[in-house]
Design an enzyme around this catalytic site. Sequence first.
Site, PDB file in Angstrom:
ATOM      1  N   ARG A  68       0.829  -1.201   0.000  1.00 33.15           N
ATOM      2  CA  ARG A  68       0.000   0.000   0.000  1.00 33.15           C
ATOM      3  C   ARG A  68       0.873   1.263   0.000  1.00 33.15           C
ATOM      4  NH1 ARG A  68      -3.340  -3.614   3.380  1.00 33.15           N
ATOM      5  NH2 ARG A  68      -5.274  -4.071   2.266  1.00 33.15           N
ATOM      6  N   SER A  69       0.637   2.193   0.934  1.00 35.32           N
ATOM      7  CA  SER A  69       1.292   3.501   0.846  1.00 35.32           C
ATOM      8  C   SER A  69       2.782   3.478   1.138  1.00 35.32           C
ATOM      9  CB  SER A  69       0.604   4.503   1.776  1.00 35.32           C
ATOM     10  OG  SER A  69      -0.630   4.907   1.242  1.00 35.32           O
ATOM     11  N   ALA A  70       3.313   2.370   1.600  1.00 31.83           N
ATOM     12  CA  ALA A  70       4.776   2.286   1.695  1.00 31.83           C
ATOM     13  C   ALA A  70       5.408   2.450   0.322  1.00 31.83           C
ATOM     14  CB  ALA A  70       5.196   0.969   2.335  1.00 31.83           C
TER      15      ALA A  70
END
Length: 391
Positions: A68-70
Amino acid sequence: MVDVHGTTADGFEPVRAAFADNFALRGERGAAVTVYRDGTKVVDLYAGTRDADPGDEPWRHGTAQVVRSATKGVAAAVLLLLHQRGQVDLDAPVGTYWPEFKAAGKERVLVRHLLAHRAGLPVLDTPLTPAEAVDGVSGPRALAAQAPAWEPGTEHGYHAQTYSWLLGELVLRVTGRTLGTWVAEEIAGPLGLDLWIGLPDAERDRVGRIADVEAPPAPASAGLRVRAKQSVTDAYRDPESLTRRAFAAIDPHPDENDPAYRAGELPASAGIATSDALARFYASLTGVVDGGHRLFAPATLTLARTEESAGPDRVLMVGTRFGLGYMLHGGACPLLGPGSFGHPGRGGSLAFADPESGISFGYVTNGMQKNVTADPRAQALVRAVAKSLAG
């Protein structure tokens, strides 16, 4: 009790203990954590099952997950490396490279505003379908026409989904390559990373299935409303808030286990990586890996972790700190120390570097929890790293 596999260097035993505790005490299903120190791997652990539901296939060394946002930290590196090479001016208007973007009052949006979540573009008046989100055309077109929600550069608010199309289109206009292709050719390939923004068909079997949560309902209208003292809980419940609409820029909520979605290039939310790839990536930003690979020059490293945005976040409704594309150590995202920089992913994943201690860290999981930035499993591992360093 779960069997923990892998290795820890002398002194890093607290990380193994914390990793095991995540399964025993914090609901972990399957996960991996890797830590490098001064370019050398000192922790490489994995346990549980690779699929969250059903969970019977064991997690193996090299199992990858949607992070995801990593992914945002990897995408940010592309823009900073293009700046390092003299191909992008961080203080230039985005419209210099992407002329259509100048519409609807965005003439003064700077490249650095995109990276620091200051562009005023966290929402779309009309959300994209999952198919439109990955077609490479609809997202940039929508953002080119979108009016900002606030005067660009004056405030900050997390661009949860729109970050994908903003950075992706800018990289395409500057280089002629998609952001995922650029990462594969310039970062993942040279460093030997099992990391993809746009998963190739040949790698599908490497990736576990993640757990998911109920998607928020579609926004009731296109109106913008932010209440002066609205709580985080209220903001997520309010279908007209920036918070709710930012996370619903793709509607309906996509199936993140769908091969078509995973093959799409969404550098805000759909990168796929192993824990080793994330830790090794951050190690290469701050120092030399394997005696020769370093991505960021010292000046670029300074840019990445110099505060650009701080204080109340118009989307996350808490105080956040951002450098150029990276979350910085603070209450919303506790990392190892004041100089740490990196990015969490909703659901638990976390990757960061701490140049002062020489630590780089990567954690991936298939067990979705609702914390947006400070997952208790990841935080337990970060505290264990700190304990290991303290001796």
